[in-house]
Design an enzyme around this catalytic site. Structure first.
Site, PDB file in Angstrom:
ATOM      1  CG  ASP A  78      32.151  27.025  40.997  1.00 27.87           C
ATOM      2  OD1 ASP A  78      33.203  27.400  41.534  1.00 27.87           O
ATOM      3  OD2 ASP A  78      31.386  27.805  40.368  1.00 27.87           O
ATOM      4  N   GLY A 131      43.318  35.522  40.751  1.00 30.82           N
ATOM      5  CA  GLY A 131      41.935  35.382  40.284  1.00 30.82           C
ATOM      6  C   GLY A 131      40.947  35.003  41.374  1.00 30.82           C
ATOM      7  CB  SER A 179      35.949  36.096  42.757  1.00 30.81           C
ATOM      8  OG  SER A 179      35.441  34.780  42.722  1.00 30.81           O
ATOM      9  CG  HIS A 198      37.626  28.665  47.207  1.00 26.62           C
ATOM     10  ND1 HIS A 198      37.705  29.954  47.696  1.00 26.62           N
ATOM     11  CD2 HIS A 198      37.650  28.772  45.865  1.00 26.62           C
ATOM     12  CE1 HIS A 198      37.760  30.798  46.676  1.00 26.62           C
ATOM     13  NE2 HIS A 198      37.738  30.106  45.555  1.00 26.62           N
ATOM     14  CG  ASN A 251      41.960  30.700  41.338  1.00 23.29           C
ATOM     15  OD1 ASN A 251      42.889  30.136  40.781  1.00 23.29           O
ATOM     16  ND2 ASN A 251      40.710  30.612  40.901  1.00 23.29           N
TER      17      ASN A 251
END
Ligand code: 5GP
Ligand code: ZN
Length: 124
Positions: free
Chosen positions: A40, A103, A105, A110, A97
């Site tokens: 990440d 949450g 984005s 993933h 998420n």
């Protein structure tokens, strides 16, 4: 939008599709025909890896029964990468998420694999 088949619609706007296509660099930790794992860019833990299906699935909501094996492989890959990254014993968190309240984005499914610190429960 590039329509590859009924299931796989790769949008040029999708960040993770562009990482899969090699248009955007990523620090890869694993790759096969179906899955890609990479660090990440904004790690929230000392170990923070994203595991994605190469096929564009917008979120867990858009997954179907046809994705059952793929999603199983993704979870199994989280476990084997946890072993490889030496967080299996101490423990880790896998999170997917989903949509706004979850949450999410980046709208390409993933799993976050995070470790090397203690996580709170319930999450914020
Ligand atoms: P979400 O918020 O959708 O659950 O997770 C998206 C994750 O993607 C975030 O943790 C964010 O730091 C990460 N991310 C966003 N842009 C990039 C990028 O360009 N490269 C990498 N490697 N990760 C990214
Ligand atoms: Zn995508």
């Amino acid at each position: 939008m590039i329509k590859i088949c009924e299931k796989q619609v790769m949008t040029v706007d999708c960040l993770f599709c562009r990482i899969v296509a090699g248009e955007i660099p990523a620090k890869k930790v694993y790759e096969d025909d179906e899955l890609l794992a990479f660090h990440d860019i904004g790690p929230k833990a000392p170990v923070h890896v994203l595991i994605i299906p190469k096929v564009h699935i917008r979120s867990l909501n858009e997954s179907t029964d046809a994705d059952t094996v793929l999603l199983g492989k993704l979870l199994r890959k989280a476990a084997s990468l946890a072993e490889e990254l030496q967080i299996a014993g101490p423990g880790y968190r896998v999170a997917i998420n989903t949509n706004e309240d979850g949450g999410q984005s980046v709208f390409h499914l993933h799993a976050h694999l995070m470790g090397k610190r203690k996580f709170l429960w319930p999450p914020g």
